[in-house]
Every structure is written in C-alpha cells, then in structure tokens.
Scaffold this motif. Sequence first.
Motif, PDB file in Angstrom:
ATOM      1  N   PRO A  71       0.805  -1.227   0.000  1.00 33.20           N
ATOM      2  CA  PRO A  71       0.000   0.000   0.000  1.00 33.20           C
ATOM      3  C   PRO A  71       0.835   1.273   0.000  1.00 33.20           C
ATOM      4  N   LEU A  72       2.113   1.160   0.361  1.00 42.20           N
ATOM      5  CA  LEU A  72       2.949   2.353   0.441  1.00 42.20           C
ATOM      6  C   LEU A  72       4.399   2.001   0.188  1.00 42.20           C
ATOM      7  N   ALA A  73       5.162   3.049  -0.112  1.00 39.22           N
ATOM      8  CA  ALA A  73       6.608   2.908  -0.265  1.00 39.22           C
ATOM      9  C   ALA A  73       7.290   3.574   0.911  1.00 39.22           C
ATOM     10  N   VAL A  74       8.335   2.947   1.418  1.00 35.45           N
ATOM     11  CA  VAL A  74       9.109   3.480   2.539  1.00 35.45           C
ATOM     12  C   VAL A  74      10.543   3.664   2.065  1.00 35.45           C
ATOM     13  N   PHE A  75      11.104   4.858   2.320  1.00 38.02           N
ATOM     14  CA  PHE A  75      12.457   5.126   1.837  1.00 38.02           C
ATOM     15  C   PHE A  75      13.053   6.310   2.589  1.00 38.02           C
ATOM     16  N   ARG A  76      14.359   6.479   2.458  1.00 40.05           N
ATOM     17  CA  ARG A  76      15.011   7.672   2.986  1.00 40.05           C
ATOM     18  C   ARG A  76      14.838   8.786   1.955  1.00 40.05           C
ATOM     19  N   GLY A  77      14.327   9.886   2.374  1.00 36.52           N
ATOM     20  CA  GLY A  77      14.134  10.981   1.438  1.00 36.52           C
ATOM     21  C   GLY A  77      13.334  12.104   2.047  1.00 36.52           C
ATOM     22  N   TYR A  78      13.338  13.238   1.363  1.00 38.14           N
ATOM     23  CA  TYR A  78      12.574  14.430   1.735  1.00 38.14           C
ATOM     24  C   TYR A  78      13.079  15.087   3.012  1.00 38.14           C
ATOM     25  N   LYS A  79      14.178  14.629   3.583  1.00 36.11           N
ATOM     26  CA  LYS A  79      14.698  15.268   4.787  1.00 36.11           C
ATOM     27  C   LYS A  79      15.224  16.665   4.433  1.00 36.11           C
ATOM     28  N   GLY A  80      14.688  17.676   5.096  1.00 30.98           N
ATOM     29  CA  GLY A  80      15.077  19.046   4.817  1.00 30.98           C
ATOM     30  C   GLY A  80      14.429  19.649   3.598  1.00 30.98           C
ATOM     31  N   ALA A  81      13.546  18.898   2.936  1.00 32.08           N
ATOM     32  CA  ALA A  81      12.884  19.399   1.729  1.00 32.08           C
ATOM     33  C   ALA A  81      11.557  20.068   2.081  1.00 32.08           C
ATOM     34  N   ASP A  82      11.106  20.955   1.217  1.00 31.18           N
ATOM     35  CA  ASP A  82       9.845  21.663   1.432  1.00 31.18           C
ATOM     36  C   ASP A  82       8.651  20.977   0.770  1.00 31.18           C
TER      37      ASP A  82
END
Length: 281
Positions: A119-130
């Motif tokens: 149902p979803l994807a889990v990953f490292r990302g979007y840290k510090g992003a708007d």
Amino acid sequence: MNKFVPLSQAVKENLNDGDVVAFEGFTHLIPHAAAHEAIRQGRKDLTLIRMTPDIIYDQMIGMGMARKVVFSYAGNPGVGLLRRMRDAIENQYPRGIETVEHSHSAMAQAYEAGAAGLPLAVFRGYKGADLPKVNPAIQSITCPYTGEELATVPSHRPDVTFIHAQKASARGDILIEGIIGVQKEAALAARRVVVTVEEVVPDFKGLHPNLCILPHWTVNAVAVVPGGAHPSYAHGYYARDNATYLEWDAISADRERFAAWMEEHVMQATPDAFAERVQGL
C-alpha cells in the motif's frame, strides 16, 4: 485469447473514463502513439501518472482529458515549460487540474511498491525538503527496528499502464534494449497492461535474457506500431526528433495553434503516421 490487436482496440478495451493511467518511458520509448489513440477516443477525467510529464501529457492535458496529474518533473525536455499544463493550472483552460508532485525517487519507489502489492513505499528521502509542506501524501513513519524516521508515499496502482518497446515475441513477451526507466515496475503495478512495439519476432533466441522485461502473462494487449515512440527515440530503430520538441514550444504557447496542430496530427491521423514520421531520422 489473442494479445495482438490493433491499437484502437487495445485502447478501447483497456482504458476507461475516470481511470488512473500511466504512459511511461524515460526519455526513451515514450508511448506517444498509444496516448494519441486515447486522445482520438475522447477519454476524459483521467488521473495521469508519470515520472516526467513531457509533451505527450501536455497534449493530453491541453485536450481536456486529465483531472489530476501525479508527477515528479514537468517540462519540455531541453526546451522549457509545458505550456498547456501551465494554462490548465493557472487559468483552468480547457479545465482545471489537480497536481500531486513528488521527487523522482518517490515516484520510482511508489511504482515498485505497487508492483509488490504494497500500500505504500518506505524510503530515505525528503529530509530538509519543502515538498512535504505542499503534498500531504508525503508522510513519515518510525522504523520499528532502528527508530529512524523514514518517508512514505502511497504506492502507484494504475488501472492501466501503457509502454512502448522494441520487440514482442510471437507469444507476447516484451523486450526492451537501451534505457529502461520504470516501465517494468509501472506495468507490474497496473491492473491492465498495453504495450506498443516496433515489431514482432518469433522469439528472443540469441538475445540476452535480461532484455525481456515482461513475460506474456503480465500483458493484456500488444499493438504493433512502428515509430510509436516518436518524437522520443527507440534505440536501434530511430533517433530522437529534437526539432519536434523545439517546435512544440511555439505550438503549445498559442491555444488556437495548439488546437489546429492536434486536429491535423492527432485527430485526423492514424497510428500508421508514426512510421512515416521516423523515416529519415
């Protein structure tokens, strides 16, 4: 059941009004012919998913087919804006559209999760992003094993995915040479899969087995459309038509010129026209 059908039949039997649909190809093998057939058949209220919406989605949006676009980059590659998409967002012409923006990584992860039935994807990302501030679909979870905060996005599960490939075998296996984007994942994530190909060959004997990205049982329909990726390119068959991308900027900037171009080159054309367009490239 015979998988090999005319493109008009493949679209009619697999794409419905209101569907969530992906027309995928990364720079290479973009399924323009399939999208043009969807335009001719007047499909509407579509949710369009694509990692890199380029001029094919500009055309579909400009024809009023889309109600929502889920994407990670929108532009005319190497040229600039998607002017029909911008007109729809800013001026609701020919209709307003909802947009959901992700990173490239998130889009690829969402397709992969959909292909896995998750149902979803889990990953490292979007840290510090708007981007999470404007896209509520981007959430986070805490890893139960390490305590690390990870990004999540909903998986992509299209009703139908369209891709273009170089070859199909006589039984409907699909082969791609050259750049592969997320075509495989987008296809496996979908409920239905339609593939346009340059040609059909008896089998893939003598070719590297990893070139076969989809076995026949994952594909609902195959349509033979030589040149069907134009103006993008098909490795080993024809080059990218850079002039068309440059010309599109001026065509799409004017509503009347856009409508006239679409009438001549899409509404009054057939899939056979694609083969003529790639001659000499």
